[in-house]
Design an enzyme around this catalytic site. Sequence first.
Site, PDB file in Angstrom:
ATOM      1  N   TRP A  21     -14.908  17.618 -26.785  1.00 41.86           N
ATOM      2  CA  TRP A  21     -16.222  17.088 -26.423  1.00 41.86           C
ATOM      3  C   TRP A  21     -17.133  18.209 -25.929  1.00 41.86           C
ATOM      4  O   TRP A  21     -18.327  18.269 -26.245  1.00 41.86           O
ATOM      5  CB  TRP A  21     -16.051  16.012 -25.366  1.00 41.86           C
ATOM      6  CG  TRP A  21     -17.274  15.216 -25.003  1.00 41.86           C
ATOM      7  CD1 TRP A  21     -18.540  15.352 -25.497  1.00 41.86           C
ATOM      8  CD2 TRP A  21     -17.341  14.134 -24.062  1.00 41.86           C
ATOM      9  NE1 TRP A  21     -19.393  14.425 -24.920  1.00 41.86           N
ATOM     10  CE2 TRP A  21     -18.682  13.673 -24.045  1.00 41.86           C
ATOM     11  CE3 TRP A  21     -16.399  13.509 -23.243  1.00 41.86           C
ATOM     12  CZ2 TRP A  21     -19.100  12.616 -23.220  1.00 41.86           C
ATOM     13  CZ3 TRP A  21     -16.817  12.462 -22.426  1.00 41.86           C
ATOM     14  CH2 TRP A  21     -18.150  12.018 -22.425  1.00 41.86           C
ATOM     15  N   ASP A  51      -9.138  16.988 -30.939  1.00 41.18           N
ATOM     16  CA  ASP A  51      -9.816  15.694 -30.955  1.00 41.18           C
ATOM     17  C   ASP A  51     -11.310  15.892 -30.742  1.00 41.18           C
ATOM     18  O   ASP A  51     -11.723  16.581 -29.799  1.00 41.18           O
ATOM     19  CB  ASP A  51      -9.259  14.790 -29.855  1.00 41.18           C
ATOM     20  CG  ASP A  51      -9.976  13.452 -29.803  1.00 41.18           C
ATOM     21  OD1 ASP A  51      -9.581  12.544 -30.563  1.00 41.18           O
ATOM     22  OD2 ASP A  51     -10.937  13.325 -29.018  1.00 41.18           O
ATOM     23  N   TYR A  56     -20.404  14.035 -30.530  1.00 41.83           N
ATOM     24  CA  TYR A  56     -20.343  15.159 -29.588  1.00 41.83           C
ATOM     25  C   TYR A  56     -21.309  16.255 -30.044  1.00 41.83           C
ATOM     26  O   TYR A  56     -21.054  16.965 -31.020  1.00 41.83           O
ATOM     27  CB  TYR A  56     -18.928  15.720 -29.492  1.00 41.83           C
ATOM     28  CG  TYR A  56     -17.893  14.767 -28.932  1.00 41.83           C
ATOM     29  CD1 TYR A  56     -18.254  13.607 -28.271  1.00 41.83           C
ATOM     30  CD2 TYR A  56     -16.533  15.044 -29.060  1.00 41.83           C
ATOM     31  CE1 TYR A  56     -17.300  12.735 -27.757  1.00 41.83           C
ATOM     32  CE2 TYR A  56     -15.571  14.185 -28.552  1.00 41.83           C
ATOM     33  CZ  TYR A  56     -15.960  13.030 -27.904  1.00 41.83           C
ATOM     34  OH  TYR A  56     -15.007  12.172 -27.402  1.00 41.83           O
ATOM     35  N   HIS A 120     -14.633   4.562 -32.301  1.00 37.38           N
ATOM     36  CA  HIS A 120     -14.990   5.206 -31.037  1.00 37.38           C
ATOM     37  C   HIS A 120     -15.553   4.191 -30.046  1.00 37.38           C
ATOM     38  O   HIS A 120     -16.764   4.014 -29.935  1.00 37.38           O
ATOM     39  CB  HIS A 120     -16.016   6.314 -31.306  1.00 37.38           C
ATOM     40  CG  HIS A 120     -16.206   7.252 -30.159  1.00 37.38           C
ATOM     41  ND1 HIS A 120     -17.065   8.332 -30.206  1.00 37.38           N
ATOM     42  CD2 HIS A 120     -15.631   7.304 -28.924  1.00 37.38           C
ATOM     43  CE1 HIS A 120     -17.027   8.988 -29.067  1.00 37.38           C
ATOM     44  NE2 HIS A 120     -16.170   8.370 -28.264  1.00 37.38           N
ATOM     45  N   SER A 151     -10.084   4.419 -30.527  1.00 42.05           N
ATOM     46  CA  SER A 151     -10.244   4.797 -29.124  1.00 42.05           C
ATOM     47  C   SER A 151     -10.854   3.593 -28.426  1.00 42.05           C
ATOM     48  O   SER A 151     -11.885   3.072 -28.868  1.00 42.05           O
ATOM     49  CB  SER A 151     -11.163   6.013 -29.006  1.00 42.05           C
ATOM     50  OG  SER A 151     -11.361   6.376 -27.657  1.00 42.05           O
TER      51      SER A 151
END
Length: 327
Positions: A21, A51, A56, A120, A151
Amino acid sequence: MKQRSLAKTGVAVSEIGLGCWQFGGDFGPMDEATAFEIMQAAVDSGINFFDTADVYGAGRSEALIGEFLRQSKQPIFVATKFGRNAKVYPDKYSEAALRRAVDAALERLSQDAIDLLQLHCVPIGLLREAKVFDWLRRIQDEGLIRYFGASVETEEEGMLCLQQEGLVSLQVIVNIFRQRPLEQLLPAAKARGVGIIVRLPLASGLLSGRYTRDTHFAPTDHRTYNRDGQVFSVGETFAGLTLEKGVALTDELKRYVPADMSMAQMAQRWLLDHDAVTTLITGVSRPEQARENTVASALAPLPADLRSRLAKFYREEVKPHIRGGFG
């Protein structure tokens, strides 16, 4: 670095992964050179699982990973995510939008197929409808993604996802300050043969033991703008604790840390002692942190009495202070 199989795929991934991220600049500026140094340090330490997500840095994280892969030729398993981009979130999801996102991610990552595409933290209504999983299966059948997962923010979301055939992973928050998933969700995932990817293993950095009540974060850092759940779930920041209470609890926790390890290493070793866990994605801002985190994989399991004391500490000292119903 030890490795574990990602569910039933046969793919071996490092017990410690790299959360990416920060490459998007969302925690403050990070130049390309620093990002490359972090990735190289991670790879040199045995990490083979990165990941990221399309959101991001509006794709910057994926693009930097793609450039690193082009230059280094390292065999890295890359997991990315779809579903929080403003073009689709919260109510503009469609198979066409998913396909556009996949094509864009493939271009940024310079890959022919995405290793693992995760939903996500999408709205629970989308998970209940389940059409999105049909879209994923069709795209998988076309060879554009190898595997898919999700997620999630809540246990209810996780349990819904576990009903879906072909799901290989759930990414969830679990740490010493967030032990509730150990009761139902992780055992259910293990029974279904679904891998667990742990995000925020250090509770947004609290479990590094470095923060104080006066610690300041960049305005673009979620530890500033989402401290009280102003933008997304309060449980995603500091495991649902306030910074002040989290720091106080961390100070209490220091007396539990064995003499031969740091608090961060104990926190990560504690997670790896749960066999339902596949990998931990720990974000870092410096190359040396990537190297330090990997030590946890080589450590012996924590003593049973310490695990019991940490469970009691959570129940009695932490759980009553977790906001958002995550305790």
